[in-house]
Scaffold this motif. Structure first.
Motif, PDB file in Angstrom:
ATOM      1  N   HIS A   1       0.824  -1.211   0.000  1.00 54.93           N
ATOM      2  CA  HIS A   1       0.000   0.000   0.000  1.00 54.93           C
ATOM      3  C   HIS A   1       0.867   1.274   0.000  1.00 54.93           C
ATOM      4  CE1 HIS A   1      -3.364   2.665   0.583  1.00 54.93           C
ATOM      5  NE2 HIS A   1      -2.721   3.226   1.586  1.00 54.93           N
ATOM      6  N   GLY A   2       1.804   1.321   0.908  1.00 49.66           N
ATOM      7  CA  GLY A   2       2.669   2.511   1.016  1.00 49.66           C
ATOM      8  C   GLY A   2       3.415   2.803  -0.270  1.00 49.66           C
ATOM      9  N   MET A   3       3.971   1.758  -0.857  1.00 51.15           N
ATOM     10  CA  MET A   3       4.755   1.946  -2.079  1.00 51.15           C
ATOM     11  C   MET A   3       3.856   2.352  -3.255  1.00 51.15           C
ATOM     12  SD  MET A   3       7.975   1.718  -1.579  1.00 51.15           S
ATOM     13  CE  MET A   3       7.841   2.426   0.039  1.00 51.15           C
ATOM     14  N   ALA A   4       2.636   1.767  -3.325  1.00 52.00           N
ATOM     15  CA  ALA A   4       1.720   2.093  -4.432  1.00 52.00           C
ATOM     16  C   ALA A   4       1.316   3.571  -4.377  1.00 52.00           C
ATOM     17  CB  ALA A   4       0.487   1.198  -4.381  1.00 52.00           C
ATOM     18  N   VAL A   5       1.012   4.069  -3.170  1.00 56.77           N
ATOM     19  CA  VAL A   5       0.578   5.469  -3.053  1.00 56.77           C
ATOM     20  C   VAL A   5       1.744   6.411  -3.352  1.00 56.77           C
ATOM     21  CG1 VAL A   5      -0.353   7.233  -1.499  1.00 56.77           C
ATOM     22  CG2 VAL A   5      -1.314   4.923  -1.467  1.00 56.77           C
ATOM     23  N   MET A   6       2.925   6.060  -2.864  1.00 53.75           N
ATOM     24  CA  MET A   6       4.088   6.913  -3.152  1.00 53.75           C
ATOM     25  C   MET A   6       4.380   6.954  -4.644  1.00 53.75           C
ATOM     26  SD  MET A   6       6.819   6.490  -0.159  1.00 53.75           S
ATOM     27  CE  MET A   6       7.657   7.960  -0.730  1.00 53.75           C
ATOM     28  N   ALA A   7       4.261   5.786  -5.282  1.00 55.99           N
ATOM     29  CA  ALA A   7       4.577   5.720  -6.715  1.00 55.99           C
ATOM     30  C   ALA A   7       3.612   6.580  -7.524  1.00 55.99           C
ATOM     31  CB  ALA A   7       4.537   4.274  -7.187  1.00 55.99           C
ATOM     32  N   VAL A   8       2.329   6.538  -7.186  1.00 54.48           N
ATOM     33  CA  VAL A   8       1.346   7.284  -7.973  1.00 54.48           C
ATOM     34  C   VAL A   8       1.473   8.794  -7.713  1.00 54.48           C
ATOM     35  CG1 VAL A   8      -0.636   7.202  -6.387  1.00 54.48           C
ATOM     36  CG2 VAL A   8      -1.026   7.182  -8.852  1.00 54.48           C
ATOM     37  N   ARG A   9       2.070   9.168  -6.600  1.00 57.66           N
ATOM     38  CA  ARG A   9       2.333  10.592  -6.358  1.00 57.66           C
ATOM     39  C   ARG A   9       3.519  11.090  -7.169  1.00 57.66           C
ATOM     40  NH1 ARG A   9       2.640  10.809   0.110  1.00 57.66           N
ATOM     41  NH2 ARG A   9       0.525  10.151   0.564  1.00 57.66           N
ATOM     42  N   GLY A  10       4.177  10.153  -7.846  1.00 54.08           N
ATOM     43  CA  GLY A  10       5.327  10.553  -8.659  1.00 54.08           C
ATOM     44  C   GLY A  10       6.571  10.775  -7.826  1.00 54.08           C
ATOM     45  N   GLU A  11       6.634  10.114  -6.657  1.00 50.06           N
ATOM     46  CA  GLU A  11       7.802  10.313  -5.798  1.00 50.06           C
ATOM     47  C   GLU A  11       8.985   9.453  -6.229  1.00 50.06           C
ATOM     48  OE1 GLU A  11       7.025  10.639  -1.583  1.00 50.06           O
ATOM     49  OE2 GLU A  11       5.038  11.449  -1.981  1.00 50.06           O
ATOM     50  N   PHE A  12       8.744   8.559  -7.194  1.00 53.77           N
ATOM     51  CA  PHE A  12       9.846   7.744  -7.713  1.00 53.77           C
ATOM     52  C   PHE A  12      10.093   8.146  -9.162  1.00 53.77           C
ATOM     53  CE2 PHE A  12       7.674   4.456  -4.917  1.00 53.77           C
ATOM     54  CZ  PHE A  12       8.416   4.807  -3.813  1.00 53.77           C
ATOM     55  N   PRO A  13      11.346   8.204  -9.560  1.00 54.72           N
ATOM     56  CA  PRO A  13      11.636   8.583 -10.945  1.00 54.72           C
ATOM     57  C   PRO A  13      11.424   7.447 -11.938  1.00 54.72           C
ATOM     58  CG  PRO A  13      13.674   8.271  -9.713  1.00 54.72           C
ATOM     59  CD  PRO A  13      12.562   8.034  -8.753  1.00 54.72           C
ATOM     60  N   ILE A  14      11.003   6.262 -11.466  1.00 55.24           N
ATOM     61  CA  ILE A  14      10.767   5.156 -12.395  1.00 55.24           C
ATOM     62  C   ILE A  14       9.340   4.627 -12.261  1.00 55.24           C
ATOM     63  CG2 ILE A  14      12.987   4.154 -13.055  1.00 55.24           C
ATOM     64  CD1 ILE A  14      13.110   2.712 -10.426  1.00 55.24           C
ATOM     65  N   GLU A  15       8.867   4.001 -13.337  1.00 57.34           N
ATOM     66  CA  GLU A  15       7.508   3.442 -13.378  1.00 57.34           C
ATOM     67  C   GLU A  15       7.438   2.175 -12.541  1.00 57.34           C
ATOM     68  OE1 GLU A  15       4.641   4.055 -16.101  1.00 57.34           O
ATOM     69  OE2 GLU A  15       5.353   5.966 -15.290  1.00 57.34           O
ATOM     70  N   THR A  16       6.251   1.902 -12.007  1.00 56.37           N
ATOM     71  CA  THR A  16       6.056   0.645 -11.285  1.00 56.37           C
ATOM     72  C   THR A  16       4.615   0.196 -11.454  1.00 56.37           C
ATOM     73  OG1 THR A  16       5.763  -0.287  -9.092  1.00 56.37           O
ATOM     74  CG2 THR A  16       5.817   2.095  -9.213  1.00 56.37           C
ATOM     75  N   SER A  17       4.395  -1.105 -11.293  1.00 57.81           N
ATOM     76  CA  SER A  17       3.023  -1.603 -11.368  1.00 57.81           C
ATOM     77  C   SER A  17       2.535  -2.055  -9.990  1.00 57.81           C
ATOM     78  CB  SER A  17       2.958  -2.760 -12.365  1.00 57.81           C
ATOM     79  OG  SER A  17       3.883  -3.752 -11.968  1.00 57.81           O
ATOM     80  N   ILE A  18       3.199  -1.581  -8.932  1.00 54.83           N
ATOM     81  CA  ILE A  18       2.804  -1.985  -7.572  1.00 54.83           C
ATOM     82  C   ILE A  18       1.393  -1.476  -7.288  1.00 54.83           C
ATOM     83  CG2 ILE A  18       3.323  -1.777  -5.105  1.00 54.83           C
ATOM     84  CD1 ILE A  18       6.257  -1.260  -5.881  1.00 54.83           C
ATOM     85  N   LYS A  19       0.548  -2.399  -6.776  1.00 52.72           N
ATOM     86  CA  LYS A  19      -0.828  -2.041  -6.416  1.00 52.72           C
ATOM     87  C   LYS A  19      -1.003  -2.141  -4.909  1.00 52.72           C
ATOM     88  CE  LYS A  19      -3.674  -3.339 -10.385  1.00 52.72           C
ATOM     89  NZ  LYS A  19      -2.861  -4.071 -11.339  1.00 52.72           N
ATOM     90  N   SER A  20      -1.889  -1.319  -4.366  1.00 52.74           N
ATOM     91  CA  SER A  20      -2.218  -1.405  -2.946  1.00 52.74           C
ATOM     92  C   SER A  20      -2.788  -2.785  -2.632  1.00 52.74           C
ATOM     93  CB  SER A  20      -3.253  -0.340  -2.588  1.00 52.74           C
ATOM     94  OG  SER A  20      -3.780  -0.588  -1.299  1.00 52.74           O
ATOM     95  N   ASP A  21      -2.559  -3.247  -1.414  1.00 50.43           N
ATOM     96  CA  ASP A  21      -3.080  -4.554  -0.979  1.00 50.43           C
ATOM     97  C   ASP A  21      -4.442  -4.427  -0.292  1.00 50.43           C
ATOM     98  OD1 ASP A  21      -2.233  -3.178   1.246  1.00 50.43           O
ATOM     99  OD2 ASP A  21      -1.215  -4.871   2.173  1.00 50.43           O
ATOM    100  N   CYS A  22      -5.039  -3.238  -0.350  1.00 46.03           N
ATOM    101  CA  CYS A  22      -6.311  -2.958   0.331  1.00 46.03           C
ATOM    102  C   CYS A  22      -7.326  -4.092   0.124  1.00 46.03           C
ATOM    103  CB  CYS A  22      -6.860  -1.641  -0.229  1.00 46.03           C
ATOM    104  SG  CYS A  22      -8.361  -1.082   0.569  1.00 46.03           S
ATOM    105  N   CYS A  23      -7.737  -4.748   1.183  1.00 46.65           N
ATOM    106  CA  CYS A  23      -8.698  -5.853   1.069  1.00 46.65           C
ATOM    107  C   CYS A  23      -9.426  -6.099   2.383  1.00 46.65           C
ATOM    108  CB  CYS A  23      -7.997  -7.125   0.587  1.00 46.65           C
ATOM    109  SG  CYS A  23      -6.935  -7.862   1.834  1.00 46.65           S
ATOM    110  N   ASN A  24     -10.368  -7.034   2.330  1.00 48.70           N
ATOM    111  CA  ASN A  24     -11.257  -7.298   3.460  1.00 48.70           C
ATOM    112  C   ASN A  24     -10.707  -8.433   4.313  1.00 48.70           C
ATOM    113  OD1 ASN A  24     -13.678  -7.296   4.983  1.00 48.70           O
ATOM    114  ND2 ASN A  24     -14.474  -8.976   3.726  1.00 48.70           N
ATOM    115  N   LEU A  25     -10.092  -8.090   5.457  1.00 48.28           N
ATOM    116  CA  LEU A  25      -9.415  -9.109   6.260  1.00 48.28           C
ATOM    117  C   LEU A  25     -10.380 -10.022   7.012  1.00 48.28           C
ATOM    118  CD1 LEU A  25      -6.418  -7.030   7.715  1.00 48.28           C
ATOM    119  CD2 LEU A  25      -6.338  -8.773   5.925  1.00 48.28           C
ATOM    120  N   TYR A  26     -11.638  -9.646   7.092  1.00 47.07           N
ATOM    121  CA  TYR A  26     -12.585 -10.513   7.799  1.00 47.07           C
ATOM    122  C   TYR A  26     -12.702 -11.884   7.111  1.00 47.07           C
ATOM    123  CZ  TYR A  26     -16.591 -12.565  10.006  1.00 47.07           C
ATOM    124  OH  TYR A  26     -17.401 -13.446  10.660  1.00 47.07           O
ATOM    125  N   ASP A  27     -12.377 -11.919   5.821  1.00 47.51           N
ATOM    126  CA  ASP A  27     -12.327 -13.185   5.077  1.00 47.51           C
ATOM    127  C   ASP A  27     -11.533 -14.258   5.814  1.00 47.51           C
ATOM    128  OD1 ASP A  27     -13.813 -13.147   2.853  1.00 47.51           O
ATOM    129  OD2 ASP A  27     -12.144 -13.079   1.424  1.00 47.51           O
TER     130      ASP A  27
END
Ligand code: MG
Length: 327
Positions: free
Chosen positions: A172-198
């Motif tokens: 999650h942290g890396m995905a949000v930072m990447a989309v803010r453009g805080e990294f000079p390289i592209e990434t496909s990291i996605k947030s892990d946001c999900c329903n833990l009650y599962d």
């Protein structure tokens, strides 16, 4: 209606229009539709009750958005407390000028996530405030659920218990930072946001002594808090900690310790050693726990990390704000 205006928060006609034509279109249900001053709920027994605010920037990010985050974030706090999430409140603080189309995307996401989590939004509020810069939206939630087993009981933790992470960490942290453009390289990291009650829905609670979701401050913050309160420590095995390859690369490159990066879909479970193998085996059968791993053991002392050469370092509670507005 294409943008939110101050009149939409007036409590008068504008508010009615926003509530009836936009919000109820997505979130309407037997409780919310009544538009009472307070929802009338049928509850009995012990309840878990939690609240949270969401200010993530940007509000849309790879793998999720502020709506999904607010529903799962609140439900996850209930789930790891040992409760079955049931009802949510949801309030918006929106600046004038916010696009209605984006508000509708967030409402759709809230609606989809609430269906997955099997919860109802039963009350809410909308405030519109003046903007000084870019338009923004904040969400505030509260959640209640029926408590089934107290999973936040510190004295139940014993030396020799095992530590299981329900998934790989740092996404999650890396995905949000990447989309803010805080990294000079592209990434496909996605947030892990999900329903833990599962996890608890499928596994039950047998052998699980304690649970917490590793959000802001990551696994390091959670384990240090538990150590403080329980008087016990943790020895973690570095090679066992699941980190996806792309997250690992980013963390190494930019100098982040994955243990302190925020997650939105990682439960830290402290399990009776006689049950940990069985728990882990069942967990890895769940979609959201494919990368679950046993990563350490409860011992006396603080929180330490052992590397594959036998070297040991302390895992400190993160200080300062590493990643602002991550959730
Ligand atoms: Mg939590």
């Amino acid at each position: 209606m294409s943008i939110v205006k101050l009149s939409h928060g007036s409590g008068g006609l504008g508010s009615n229009k926003l509530i009836n034509e936009v919000i109820l279109k997505y979130l309407g249900n037997e409780f919310l539709n009544e538009l009472r001053d307070a929802a009338k709920l049928d509850v009995s027994g012990k309840l878990a009750f939690t609240t949270d605010s969401f200010v993530v920037s940007p509000e849309f990010f790879p793998g999720g958005d502020i709506g999904k985050l607010s529903v799962f974030g609140t439900c996850n706090d209930l789930a790891v407390s040992g409760a079955v999430p049931a009802y949510l409140s949801l309030s918006f603080i929106i600046s004038e000028g916010y696009k209605i189309i984006d508000l509708e995307k967030i409402l759709q996401s809230v609606s989809d996530s609430a269906k997955i989590a099997d919860v109802l939004v039963v009350c809410g509020d909308t405030k519109v405030v003046e903007r000084t810069g870019e338009p923004f939206i904040y969400l505030n939630t509260a959640g209640v659920g029926k408590l089934v087993k107290d999973l936040n009981d510190y004295p139940s933790i014993a030396e020799g218990d095992r530590v299981i992470l329900s998934s790989d960490i740092g996404r999650h942290g890396m995905a949000v930072m990447a989309v803010r453009g805080e990294f000079p390289i592209e990434t496909s990291i996605k947030s892990d946001c999900c329903n833990l009650y599962d996890i608890f829905k499928n596994l039950g609670y047998e052998g699980i002594r304690f649970a917490r979701d590793a959000t802001r401050g990551g696994v390091a913050a959670v384990l240090n808090e538990i150590s403080d309160k329980s008087g016990l420590g943790f020895e973690l095995y570095e090679s066992a900690i699941p980190v996806a390859e792309d997250v690992k690369n980013f963390c190494e490159f930019f100098g982040f310790d994955p243990l302190v990066v925020a997650n939105e879909g990682v439960a830290v479970l402290i399990c009776d050693k006689n049950f940990s193998d069985k728990i882990l085996k069942s967990m890895t059968g769940l979609d959201i726990c494919r990368n679950a791993a046993e990563v350490g053991i409860v011992k006396n002392g603080g929180v330490v990390l052992k590397n594959s050469f036998g070297g040991i370092r302390n895992v400190e509670i993160p200080s300062g704000e590493l990643l602002p507005r991550i959730c």
